[in-house]
Motif scaffolding. Structure first.
Motif, PDB file in Angstrom:
ATOM      1  N   THR A 230       0.835  -1.207   0.000  1.00  0.00           N
ATOM      2  CA  THR A 230       0.000   0.000   0.000  1.00  0.00           C
ATOM      3  C   THR A 230       0.866   1.252   0.000  1.00  0.00           C
ATOM      4  OG1 THR A 230      -1.768  -1.135   1.190  1.00  0.00           O
ATOM      5  CG2 THR A 230      -1.769   1.277   1.269  1.00  0.00           C
ATOM      6  N   CYS A 231       1.938   1.207   0.770  1.00  0.00           N
ATOM      7  CA  CYS A 231       2.838   2.367   0.847  1.00  0.00           C
ATOM      8  C   CYS A 231       4.140   2.146   0.077  1.00  0.00           C
ATOM      9  CB  CYS A 231       3.188   2.677   2.305  1.00  0.00           C
ATOM     10  SG  CYS A 231       1.772   3.092   3.337  1.00  0.00           S
ATOM     11  N   HIS A 232       4.534   0.893  -0.054  1.00  0.00           N
ATOM     12  CA  HIS A 232       5.839   0.601  -0.657  1.00  0.00           C
ATOM     13  C   HIS A 232       5.700  -0.218  -1.927  1.00  0.00           C
ATOM     14  CE1 HIS A 232       8.005   2.246   2.768  1.00  0.00           C
ATOM     15  NE2 HIS A 232       7.158   1.603   3.560  1.00  0.00           N
ATOM     16  N   GLY A 233       4.613   0.031  -2.657  1.00  0.00           N
ATOM     17  CA  GLY A 233       4.408  -0.692  -3.905  1.00  0.00           C
ATOM     18  C   GLY A 233       3.938   0.221  -5.002  1.00  0.00           C
ATOM     19  N   LYS A 234       4.518   1.414  -5.046  1.00  0.00           N
ATOM     20  CA  LYS A 234       4.138   2.390  -6.067  1.00  0.00           C
ATOM     21  C   LYS A 234       5.410   3.058  -6.566  1.00  0.00           C
ATOM     22  CE  LYS A 234       3.085   5.516  -2.241  1.00  0.00           C
ATOM     23  NZ  LYS A 234       2.072   6.350  -1.584  1.00  0.00           N
ATOM     24  N   SER A 235       5.257   3.862  -7.599  1.00  0.00           N
ATOM     25  CA  SER A 235       6.441   4.439  -8.229  1.00  0.00           C
ATOM     26  C   SER A 235       7.125   5.468  -7.346  1.00  0.00           C
ATOM     27  CB  SER A 235       6.054   5.101  -9.550  1.00  0.00           C
ATOM     28  OG  SER A 235       5.111   6.129  -9.298  1.00  0.00           O
ATOM     29  N   SER A 236       6.379   6.088  -6.453  1.00  0.00           N
ATOM     30  CA  SER A 236       6.967   7.035  -5.502  1.00  0.00           C
ATOM     31  C   SER A 236       6.700   6.518  -4.099  1.00  0.00           C
ATOM     32  CB  SER A 236       6.367   8.433  -5.681  1.00  0.00           C
ATOM     33  OG  SER A 236       6.651   8.924  -6.968  1.00  0.00           O
ATOM     34  N   PRO A 237       7.349   5.414  -3.742  1.00  0.00           N
ATOM     35  CA  PRO A 237       7.046   4.787  -2.449  1.00  0.00           C
ATOM     36  C   PRO A 237       7.526   5.644  -1.296  1.00  0.00           C
ATOM     37  CG  PRO A 237       8.972   3.777  -3.438  1.00  0.00           C
ATOM     38  CD  PRO A 237       8.430   4.719  -4.458  1.00  0.00           C
ATOM     39  N   GLU A 238       6.907   5.438  -0.156  1.00  0.00           N
ATOM     40  CA  GLU A 238       7.295   6.210   1.014  1.00  0.00           C
ATOM     41  C   GLU A 238       8.721   5.891   1.406  1.00  0.00           C
ATOM     42  OE1 GLU A 238       4.475   6.199   4.149  1.00  0.00           O
ATOM     43  OE2 GLU A 238       2.915   7.106   2.907  1.00  0.00           O
ATOM     44  N   MET A 239       9.460   6.978   1.721  1.00  0.00           N
ATOM     45  CA  MET A 239      10.880   6.907   2.082  1.00  0.00           C
ATOM     46  C   MET A 239      11.713   6.230   0.997  1.00  0.00           C
ATOM     47  SD  MET A 239      10.669   8.607   4.755  1.00  0.00           S
ATOM     48  CE  MET A 239      12.399   8.607   5.204  1.00  0.00           C
TER      49      MET A 239
ATOM     50  N   ALA B 160       5.253  12.642   4.444  1.00  0.00           N
ATOM     51  CA  ALA B 160       4.907  14.000   4.022  1.00  0.00           C
ATOM     52  C   ALA B 160       4.440  14.844   5.205  1.00  0.00           C
ATOM     53  CB  ALA B 160       3.824  13.954   2.946  1.00  0.00           C
ATOM     54  N   ASP B 161       3.670  14.240   6.120  1.00  0.00           N
ATOM     55  CA  ASP B 161       3.203  14.963   7.306  1.00  0.00           C
ATOM     56  C   ASP B 161       4.378  15.311   8.217  1.00  0.00           C
ATOM     57  OD1 ASP B 161       0.325  14.689   6.749  1.00  0.00           O
ATOM     58  OD2 ASP B 161       0.685  12.573   7.085  1.00  0.00           O
ATOM     59  N   ARG B 162       5.322  14.399   8.333  1.00  0.00           N
ATOM     60  CA  ARG B 162       6.490  14.653   9.182  1.00  0.00           C
ATOM     61  C   ARG B 162       7.305  15.816   8.626  1.00  0.00           C
ATOM     62  NH1 ARG B 162       8.505   8.330   9.862  1.00  0.00           N
ATOM     63  NH2 ARG B 162       6.604   7.552  10.879  1.00  0.00           N
ATOM     64  N   TYR B 163       7.526  15.792   7.332  1.00  0.00           N
ATOM     65  CA  TYR B 163       8.296  16.883   6.729  1.00  0.00           C
ATOM     66  C   TYR B 163       7.539  18.209   6.797  1.00  0.00           C
ATOM     67  CZ  TYR B 163      12.520  14.656   4.995  1.00  0.00           C
ATOM     68  OH  TYR B 163      13.745  14.062   4.913  1.00  0.00           O
ATOM     69  N   ASP B 164       6.222  18.163   6.737  1.00  0.00           N
ATOM     70  CA  ASP B 164       5.458  19.411   6.893  1.00  0.00           C
ATOM     71  C   ASP B 164       5.756  20.070   8.232  1.00  0.00           C
ATOM     72  OD1 ASP B 164       4.274  19.390   4.424  1.00  0.00           O
ATOM     73  OD2 ASP B 164       2.389  18.477   5.103  1.00  0.00           O
ATOM     74  N   THR B 165       5.894  19.258   9.276  1.00  0.00           N
ATOM     75  CA  THR B 165       6.250  19.799  10.593  1.00  0.00           C
ATOM     76  C   THR B 165       7.640  20.429  10.557  1.00  0.00           C
ATOM     77  OG1 THR B 165       4.875  18.138  11.689  1.00  0.00           O
ATOM     78  CG2 THR B 165       6.561  19.217  13.030  1.00  0.00           C
ATOM     79  N   LEU B 166       8.584  19.745   9.943  1.00  0.00           N
ATOM     80  CA  LEU B 166       9.934  20.290   9.835  1.00  0.00           C
ATOM     81  C   LEU B 166       9.958  21.564   9.002  1.00  0.00           C
ATOM     82  CD1 LEU B 166      12.415  17.295   9.441  1.00  0.00           C
ATOM     83  CD2 LEU B 166      12.715  19.288  10.897  1.00  0.00           C
ATOM     84  N   PHE B 167       9.209  21.598   7.913  1.00  0.00           N
ATOM     85  CA  PHE B 167       9.158  22.797   7.077  1.00  0.00           C
ATOM     86  C   PHE B 167       8.619  23.985   7.884  1.00  0.00           C
ATOM     87  CE2 PHE B 167       8.337  19.838   3.227  1.00  0.00           C
ATOM     88  CZ  PHE B 167       9.698  19.603   3.092  1.00  0.00           C
ATOM     89  N   ALA B 168       7.548  23.729   8.656  1.00  0.00           N
ATOM     90  CA  ALA B 168       6.971  24.799   9.475  1.00  0.00           C
ATOM     91  C   ALA B 168       7.969  25.273  10.530  1.00  0.00           C
ATOM     92  CB  ALA B 168       5.684  24.318  10.140  1.00  0.00           C
ATOM     93  N   LEU B 169       8.742  24.350  11.073  1.00  0.00           N
ATOM     94  CA  LEU B 169       9.717  24.720  12.095  1.00  0.00           C
ATOM     95  C   LEU B 169      10.825  25.594  11.507  1.00  0.00           C
ATOM     96  CD1 LEU B 169      10.535  24.374  15.039  1.00  0.00           C
ATOM     97  CD2 LEU B 169      11.818  22.347  14.381  1.00  0.00           C
ATOM     98  N   VAL B 170      11.329  25.235  10.341  1.00  0.00           N
ATOM     99  CA  VAL B 170      12.346  26.060   9.683  1.00  0.00           C
ATOM    100  C   VAL B 170      11.800  27.458   9.426  1.00  0.00           C
ATOM    101  CG1 VAL B 170      13.664  26.349   7.544  1.00  0.00           C
ATOM    102  CG2 VAL B 170      13.576  24.119   8.652  1.00  0.00           C
TER     103      VAL B 170
END
Length: 980
Positions: free
Chosen positions: A41-50, A443-453
């Motif tokens: 579901t997450c790791h079986g697509k062309s843009s897999p998570e991580m 993506a949600d994790r990086y959104d937090t980091l982006f907001a922090l920067v």
């Protein structure tokens, strides 16, 4: 180690030597079905998570963004197996766990060399898609696009002459996301008509665009195309452009230098060095300062600037009667020494820090989710201002307070240790939407980091770094590389690869070892209490049975036995018929506690009393654990990659932790190394960031700090854009003054209170805000309509908290208690957010601060919604504000309280209403009314009394109601709303 993992590891050691090659699992036959059921579901697509694609053995062995996940022959050393065995994957939100038999298969597959039958053979689906590209897609691109996008000189670095080149993408990153045409830049450009450019070639038809779109959506090609672009390639010129000497000439990027205050002709107006700079600039434009403000105006100005509260009549009388030359200086010192100062000025920094008391997105007004322990950070900020904590230390503790102390191994937290941990709440105020398992995605994790920067750069550095997230900054010399270097400084704590959800990212006011002892003690108490409750139940049971039997006699015989069975069951255990019986007849057989106790014997009641006393004593001995919403580094350091176009799905080369090259010395590589001052098991990178920010060579930090303080005294900073000192920001109105203040600030220990004194004792601060009819003011109004040169003191409207607190203060109702959890808000049915009764009179800084739904009175007066940070509040003038004072309960109730307070201070007011009017003016505006105001007010009171007499009010009631109306008018007046 989990029991499952332990059993599997033991099995590996016992069985591995006996595994024959013929029994070794094969990926396609044995492992892929497991991954298909639990992982794809997450790791079986062309843009897999991580970046981890588990569809083929080839992609599994390639690994993800952070490197390999399989070590052939070593299951325990393989990240993939460890996460499956520990049930960290699939994520808990999926409520799915890989069975032990399947885990054993994966373990054996890795242990026996990760066999695959496919090898490098291209699957049929991929072969078909590659052939389609050559036959259907490439001819279109060759006809319309490759004139500009091919060869060594391809525009934007994008070559569309082959599948490999197209898959490699442009200088800014991928243009095709396999399986997702909506996310593919190529499709967006073609569908919008932006490409091919008008005049260069005929646009593609919708059918042709849909053909390319369908090919991208079908996917199955990216993993079998050799792009010739390794993930850890060198940074491109677009990602890391050169920072040159021309870039360094911008005023904000040069180290501040303190020039001597200029000589001025009007020495009498130059009270402080500040005035010399102001007077010179005014003189160069043929302008001059306004006359000094009258003493009453200066009094009210100082009180609201430093306390956010009006002076009392007694305080006003004392100051006006003080004829000493240094009377105002003494007043400033007294105001700065009060805890009310920190409550006022702490709020200003809380704006910059994006402070909220709530967790999550806060979309619905009726749903409030508190962020546990967040209020401690608010109190830390207030205490820091009251203590005049040096600004460099203040920033350091907020960025890295946890790295200053070895709190992990402490047997007891010292006050400094606790203060450092609480201070890191500054890094926890941004929106973190990962608390729900379903939204805990990369993506949600990086959104937090982006907001922090974004928050850190704007509040502490006065720069808009977020523009460089997707590409190098278009206006300022901030390469995209520097954005991700800066982000990497924060990532050891906010690690996207080993994320800690907010609900687990909490510390307590006691060390971890003490917390474990408290938890154990409380569990022991729970067991003791449970045993005592069982004894209580045993004593009460026969009495309950007898009383129930008696009550059952009151219900019909036909349902009595069934009802008795039904009430003995819990709500979830009853059938539909039993639930109906309890609903219909249950109230007649309910047994209240007092009713049960009344039927007991004296000895049993005494036994119950003793047992209840034991429970009360045990509950009173429980250890309390108080949360701290802190930040600290995890156990591992993440690999941070430059995200092409800012997309988590398009990682580029890895970057090292570092600072902004433009703020480092020319030739400096500007990379970060862990601070030598770090304590305990921590990376030291945030402490290195704090040391760099507050170091002597950093050109922005001191300027940003003094500009922010100037802004809150004058309504606008010397740089009007407090969060943007870059090329798109406002240039400083007095650049030499800004630099002089920045250098003076650092030379004198970064003392904020000293800076207050310097500003407030200046003639520029003490001049009148009134515009006169003289020639110079007429010229100034034309030459400098925004008053950037400060030819008069700006007239300022009170902020939301100061206005609310002032109303409560003059009404005699303000609660000035300090600190503690926030005062909760009640979301009323009419849409208003109202403080709950208990605590409703506390200062505004202590009201619950929400991301989107603040207290309604303060929202009307521009209290901000918190995204990441609020650098400046922009006052508005709206009908809602007038209606809030005219019709709102808050204004009317406090006007009535002001009237009662005034009447209590003037017992003879019924006989002499003018005394009451004078007293009301003194309480509301800290001054006597003029003769004209007294006459008009008396007429108003008289007219009110006549009006209320027609409603059959009594004499005293008529006067009170009339003067309430006058009090209402005074607190609604411009003089109350604005500071002269």
């Amino acid at each position: 180690m989990t029991p499952t993992l332990l059993r599997l590891c033991l099995a590996a050691h016992i069985c591995l030597p006996a595994v024959a090659a013929v029994d070794a699992p094969v990926f396609e036959e044995d492992v892929l079905p497991i991954f298909s059921s639990y992982c794809l579901t997450c790791h079986g697509k062309s843009s897999p998570e991580m970046g981890l694609d588990l569809r083929t053995a080839r992609t599994v062995l390639r690994g993800g963004f952070n490197g390999p996940v399989i070590r052939k022959g070593d299951p325990d050393g393989s990240v993939l197996f460890r996460k499956l065995a520990k049930s960290e994957m699939p994520p808990p939100a999926f409520k799915s766990q890989v069975p032990e038999a399947s885990l054993e298969t994966v373990r054996r597959w890795i242990a026996t060399g990760a066999r695959s039958n496919a090898g490098d053979q291209i699957p049929a689906a991929a072969s078909r898609q590659i052939a389609r590209f050559e036959k259907e897609i490439l001819p279109l691109l060759s006809e319309r696009c490759t004139a500009c996008h091919s060869g060594d000189g391809a525009q934007a670095g994008l070559d569309l002459s082959s599948l490999a080149a197209m898959a490699r993408g442009s200088a800014q990153g991928p243009v095709v996301i396999e399986g997702s045409s909506d996310k593919s830049v190529l499709i967006r450009q073609l569908a919008s008509g932006a490409m091919p450019p008008v005049g260069s070639s005929q646009a593609l038809s919708p059918e042709q665009v849909d053909l390319i779109r369908g090919w991208i959506d079908e996917g199955q090609f990216a993993d079998w195309v050799d792009t010739g672009a390794p993930r850890d390639r060198a940074l491109t010129a677009a990602e890391a452009p050169t920072v040159n000497e021309e870039d360094r000439r911008h005023w904000a990027f040069r180290r501040p230098e303190a020039t001597s205050p200029p000589a001025v002709s009007d020495q009498q107006r130059a009270h402080t060095p500040i005035d010399a700079f102001i007077l010179r600039e005014l003189g160069d434009h043929g302008l001059a300062m306004a006359s000094p403000a009258p003493k009453p105006a200066l009094l009210r100005r100082a009180y609201f600037d430093l306390w956010g509260l009006p002076p009392t009549p007694g305080e006003a009388s004392a100051f006006l009667a003080d004829s000493r030359p240094d009377a105002f200086e003494r007043l400033v010192d007294r105001l700065l020494a009060s805890p009310k100062y920190g409550q006022r000025w702490g709020r200003f920094w809380l704006d910059a820090a994006g402070y909220v008391d709530t967790a999550g997105k806060d979309y619905r007004p009726e749903n409030i989710t508190l962020a546990p322990g967040m209020w401690r950070y608010r109190d830390y900020v207030i205490d820091a201002f009251n203590a005049d904590k040096p600004w460099d230390r203040f920033l350091t503790e907020q960025l890295a307070g946890d790295e200053l102390h070895d709190w992990r191994n402490a047997t007891e937290y010292t006050p400094a240790m606790l203060e450092g941990l609480v201070a890191t709440g500054y890094l926890r105020t941004v929106l973190d939407a990962t608390d729900e398992d379903i939204s805990n995605r990369p993506a949600d994790r990086y959104d937090t980091l982006f907001a922090l920067v974004d928050k850190v750069s704007r509040s502490a550095m006065g720069l808009t770094l977020s523009c460089a997230r997707c590409h190098s900054h278009k206006f300022d010399p901030i390469p995209q590389r520097d954005y991700y270097r800066f982000l990497a400084l924060l990532a050891p704590a906010y690690n996207p690869s080993a994320w800690i959800q907010p609900k687990h990212r909490l510390l307590h006011t006691v060390p971890p070892a003490e917390r474990r002892r408290v938890d154990q003690r409380n569990r022991d108490i729970d067991r003791e209490v449970e045993a005592i409750r069982a004894r209580i139940g045993k004593i009460r049971s026969p009495y309950r049975d007898r009383l129930l039997a008696k009550k059952l006699l009151t219900v019909p015989d036909v349902v009595r036995a069934d009802l008795e069975k039904a009430v003995a069951l819990g709500p979830g255990e009853r059938s539909d018929v039993q639930a109906y019986l309890v609903e219909k007849f249950g109230p007649s057989v309910e047994i209240a506690e007092p009713e049960l106790d009344a039927g007991m014997s004296v000895s049993d009641r005494e036994r119950l009393a003793r047992l209840r006393g034991e429970i009360e004593a045990l509950d009173g001995s429980r250890g309390a654990l108080h949360e701290i919403r802190a930040l600290w580094d995890g156990e591992t350091l993440p690999v941070i990659r430059l995200l092409q176009r800012g997309s988590v799905e398009s990682p580029g080369p890895a970057v090292q932790s570092g600072f902004l090259e433009i703020l480092c010395a020319a030739g400096d590589e500007c990379l970060a190394t862990p601070s030598a001052r770090r304590a305990g098991q921590t990376s030291g990178y945030r402490l290195a960031l704090a040391e760099w920010l507050t170091g002597e060579a950093n050109p922005v930090t001191a300027r940003v700090a003094v500009n922010r303080i100037w802004q809150h005294h004058f309504g606008a900073g010397i740089v009007a854009t407090a969060d943007n000192f870059g090329r798109q920001g406002s240039p400083p109105s007095h650049p030499d003054l800004l630099d002089w203040l920045a250098v003076d600030f650092t030379r004198h220990g970064w003392s904020v209170k000293r800076l207050h004194r310097l500003i407030m004792l200046s003639a520029a601060y003490q001049q009148s805000s009134r515009r006169t009819d003289n020639r110079r003011h007429a010229v100034a109004a034309v030459q400098d309509p925004q008053n950037r040169l400060l030819w008069r003191r700006p007239l300022r409207r009170l902020e939301a908290e100061a206005l609310r607190d002032a109303v409560l203060a003059v009404a005699g109702r303000l609660d000035t208690s300090v600190g503690g959890p926030p005062v909760m808000l009640d979301a009323r049915a009419d849409g208003l957010q109202i403080p709950v009764a208990q605590g409703s009179a506390r200062r505004g800084v202590y009201l619950l601060s929400r991301r989107n739904w603040s207290a309604s009175f303060m929202a009307a007066f521009d209290f901000p919604n918190m995204d990441t940070t609020c650098p400046v509040r922009l006052p508005s003038a709206t009908p809602i504000q007038s209606l809030t004072f005219l019709n709102g309960d808050f204004a009317r109730e406090n006007a009535a309280a002001l009237a009662r307070r005034s009447l209590a201070a003037t017992p003879g007011a019924v006989a002499r209403p003018d005394d009451w009017v004078r007293e009301t003016y003194k309480l509301a505006l800290a001054r006597e009314p003029t003769e004209e105001e007294l006459r008009i007010s008396m007429e108003h009171v008289g007219a009110g009394q006549r009006l209320y007499s027609q409603a059959n009010d009594s004499g005293d009631g008529m006067l009170m109601r009339a003067v309430e109306s006058l009090a209402h008018m005074l607190i609604s007046s411009n003089e109350f709303l604005y500071v002269d």
